[in-house]
Write a protein that holds these residues in place. Structure first.
Motif, PDB file in Angstrom:
ATOM      1  N   ASN A   1      12.586   0.806 -20.057  1.00  0.00           N
ATOM      2  CA  ASN A   1      11.441   0.661 -20.948  1.00  0.00           C
ATOM      3  C   ASN A   1      11.905   0.328 -22.363  1.00  0.00           C
ATOM      4  OD1 ASN A   1      12.502   3.359 -20.971  1.00  0.00           O
ATOM      5  ND2 ASN A   1      10.733   3.998 -22.186  1.00  0.00           N
ATOM      6  N   LEU A   2      11.407  -0.779 -22.897  1.00  0.00           N
ATOM      7  CA  LEU A   2      11.635  -1.147 -24.282  1.00  0.00           C
ATOM      8  C   LEU A   2      10.549  -0.538 -25.161  1.00  0.00           C
ATOM      9  CD1 LEU A   2      12.584  -4.919 -23.860  1.00  0.00           C
ATOM     10  CD2 LEU A   2      14.130  -2.979 -24.231  1.00  0.00           C
TER      11      LEU A   2
ATOM     12  N   GLY B   1       9.707  -2.147 -31.748  1.00  0.00           N
ATOM     13  CA  GLY B   1      10.725  -2.139 -32.793  1.00  0.00           C
ATOM     14  C   GLY B   1      12.147  -2.175 -32.293  1.00  0.00           C
ATOM     15  N   ASP B   2      12.374  -2.037 -30.981  1.00  0.00           N
ATOM     16  CA  ASP B   2      13.730  -2.150 -30.447  1.00  0.00           C
ATOM     17  C   ASP B   2      14.344  -3.488 -30.841  1.00  0.00           C
ATOM     18  OD1 ASP B   2      13.821   0.325 -29.268  1.00  0.00           O
ATOM     19  OD2 ASP B   2      13.562  -0.386 -27.214  1.00  0.00           O
ATOM     20  N   LEU B   3      15.635  -3.466 -31.122  1.00  0.00           N
ATOM     21  CA  LEU B   3      16.375  -4.663 -31.536  1.00  0.00           C
ATOM     22  C   LEU B   3      17.340  -5.061 -30.429  1.00  0.00           C
ATOM     23  CD1 LEU B   3      17.461  -6.732 -33.628  1.00  0.00           C
ATOM     24  CD2 LEU B   3      18.919  -4.901 -34.516  1.00  0.00           C
ATOM     25  N   ILE B   4      17.286  -6.331 -30.034  1.00  0.00           N
ATOM     26  CA  ILE B   4      18.178  -6.862 -29.004  1.00  0.00           C
ATOM     27  C   ILE B   4      18.999  -7.990 -29.615  1.00  0.00           C
ATOM     28  CG2 ILE B   4      18.308  -8.046 -26.773  1.00  0.00           C
ATOM     29  CD1 ILE B   4      15.693  -6.689 -26.001  1.00  0.00           C
TER      30      ILE B   4
ATOM     31  N   PRO C   1       8.629  -3.625 -15.055  1.00  0.00           N
ATOM     32  CA  PRO C   1       9.318  -4.774 -15.644  1.00  0.00           C
ATOM     33  C   PRO C   1       8.355  -5.710 -16.373  1.00  0.00           C
ATOM     34  CG  PRO C   1       9.976  -4.444 -13.351  1.00  0.00           C
ATOM     35  CD  PRO C   1       8.781  -3.575 -13.585  1.00  0.00           C
ATOM     36  N   ILE C   2       8.921  -6.479 -17.312  1.00  0.00           N
ATOM     37  CA  ILE C   2       8.164  -7.519 -18.005  1.00  0.00           C
ATOM     38  C   ILE C   2       8.450  -8.856 -17.314  1.00  0.00           C
ATOM     39  CG2 ILE C   2       7.860  -8.770 -20.175  1.00  0.00           C
ATOM     40  CD1 ILE C   2       8.674  -6.176 -21.624  1.00  0.00           C
ATOM     41  N   ARG C   3       7.405  -9.548 -16.884  1.00  0.00           N
ATOM     42  CA  ARG C   3       7.592 -10.826 -16.211  1.00  0.00           C
ATOM     43  C   ARG C   3       8.090 -11.885 -17.193  1.00  0.00           C
ATOM     44  NH1 ARG C   3       3.044 -13.424 -13.583  1.00  0.00           N
ATOM     45  NH2 ARG C   3       2.084 -13.160 -15.624  1.00  0.00           N
ATOM     46  N   ILE C   4       8.865 -12.825 -16.699  1.00  0.00           N
ATOM     47  CA  ILE C   4       9.387 -13.880 -17.553  1.00  0.00           C
ATOM     48  C   ILE C   4       8.256 -14.670 -18.218  1.00  0.00           C
ATOM     49  CG2 ILE C   4       9.632 -15.408 -15.546  1.00  0.00           C
ATOM     50  CD1 ILE C   4      11.780 -15.485 -18.754  1.00  0.00           C
ATOM     51  N   ALA C   5       7.146 -14.873 -17.526  1.00  0.00           N
ATOM     52  CA  ALA C   5       6.026 -15.621 -18.102  1.00  0.00           C
ATOM     53  C   ALA C   5       5.390 -14.889 -19.277  1.00  0.00           C
ATOM     54  CB  ALA C   5       4.966 -15.907 -17.033  1.00  0.00           C
ATOM     55  N   ASP C   6       5.543 -13.565 -19.338  1.00  0.00           N
ATOM     56  CA  ASP C   6       4.950 -12.754 -20.410  1.00  0.00           C
ATOM     57  C   ASP C   6       5.968 -12.335 -21.470  1.00  0.00           C
ATOM     58  OD1 ASP C   6       2.546 -12.805 -18.944  1.00  0.00           O
ATOM     59  OD2 ASP C   6       3.149 -11.018 -17.812  1.00  0.00           O
ATOM     60  N   ALA C   7       7.238 -12.580 -21.212  1.00  0.00           N
ATOM     61  CA  ALA C   7       8.290 -11.974 -22.031  1.00  0.00           C
ATOM     62  C   ALA C   7       8.289 -12.470 -23.473  1.00  0.00           C
ATOM     63  CB  ALA C   7       9.655 -12.237 -21.392  1.00  0.00           C
TER      64      ALA C   7
ATOM     65  N   ALA D   1       7.912  -6.144 -29.560  1.00  0.00           N
ATOM     66  CA  ALA D   1       6.559  -5.856 -30.045  1.00  0.00           C
ATOM     67  C   ALA D   1       6.012  -4.605 -29.369  1.00  0.00           C
ATOM     68  CB  ALA D   1       5.649  -7.060 -29.798  1.00  0.00           C
ATOM     69  N   GLY D   2       5.291  -4.762 -28.266  1.00  0.00           N
ATOM     70  CA  GLY D   2       4.658  -3.610 -27.623  1.00  0.00           C
ATOM     71  C   GLY D   2       5.554  -2.867 -26.655  1.00  0.00           C
ATOM     72  N   GLY D   3       6.495  -3.576 -26.024  1.00  0.00           N
ATOM     73  CA  GLY D   3       7.363  -2.929 -25.057  1.00  0.00           C
ATOM     74  C   GLY D   3       6.691  -2.774 -23.696  1.00  0.00           C
TER      75      GLY D   3
END
Length: 265
Positions: A178-179, A182-185, A44-50, A36-38
């Motif tokens: 940084n994500l 629209g990035d696809l994983i 880093p993105i925290r696991i609680a927010d991921a 979504a926003g990246g």
């Protein structure tokens, strides 16, 4: 999907590798999810927010050239064996739409360590998994000429993912990567515990040593030109409308061989 070219392992020990069309072409049954926003570089993105950073999901086929992969795996890791093609289903199923089909994270086998703290969140453990029934169908050129329907060769379920999508986002960004929106994983191959749930030809046919036999008598250890692979996925639960993911389809065309030193026509 055109059969890729690449370096293949030497035919005999001590001889050079050879070059040509992939001889062990494979699929990998995966789920893809979209960012979504990246995040900013270095944050880093925290696991609680991921989980809030995932806007939706699709089916994903991570096509694989297994003979090329075997040769390049050391020291490069998968490179040309993976980069030639990726197929996705035709639309994104939003994270809100799959919310009723959330499931607990896959239980760890006895002896497996608990995820490190940066990958562990109680809410994610309780509802970070996905209950998506998956199936793979195969049709050959001979089957289509005879007007025969595609055959289901295996099934699986996204609840068998060892890591949740949120854990993948947290791990992917923990080094500051940084994500972008629209990035696809891709999740990696979603194989279940049963033999019929091994979700690539490499696993399902034991690297081609136990080929699958189709109703018309054809056998497949790996994929041949003209074969068509179809992924399907669906969420179902009592009291909720069933949601489909569309079909992820790829038909294999012959390699476009380029002799050494000559440009393609």
């Amino acid at each position: 999907m055109r059969r890729p070219l690449g370096q293949r392992p030497p035919a005999e020990p001590g001889t050079p590798p050879n070059f040509g069309p992939c001889e062990r072409l494979d699929f990998e049954l995966e789920i893809g999810f979209y960012v979504a926003g990246g995040n900013r570089l270095g944050k880093p993105i925290r696991i609680a927010d991921a989980s809030q950073e995932i806007i939706g999901y699709s089916l994903l086929n991570d096509w694989s050239a297994r003979d090329v992969q075997r040769w390049e795996m050391f020291p490069l890791g998968p490179f040309l064996s993976k980069s030639f093609a990726t197929s996705v289903s035709p639309w994104i199923v939003t994270a809100d739409a799959v919310a009723p089909f959330r499931t607990p994270a896959m239980p760890r086998p006895d002896g497996d360590p608990r995820p490190l703290d940066y990958l562990f969140d109680e809410v994610d453990q309780a509802q970070g998994g996905l209950d998506v029934h998956l199936e793979v169908l195969l049709s050959t050129e001979r089957m289509r000429d005879a007007k025969e329907a595609a055959v289901r060769i295996l099934t699986s379920n996204a609840r068998h993912l060892y890591w949740t999508p949120a854990q993948m986002v947290a791990h992917h960004t923990v080094n500051g990567c940084n994500l972008q929106p629209g990035d696809l994983i891709g999740t990696g191959t979603i194989s279940g515990p049963e033999p019929a749930e091994l979700s690539s030809m490499l696993e399902f046919t034991a690297a081609g040593t136990k080929p699958v036999t189709l109703p018309n008598g054809e056998k497949r250890g790996f994929l041949l030109d003209g074969d068509e692979i179809v992924f399907k996925g669906r969420c179902s639960r009592d009291g909720y409308t069933s949601i489909g993911f569309g079909s992820c389809v790829g038909r294999i065309e012959p390699a476009e061989f380029v002799p050494a030193g000559k440009a393609a026509a």
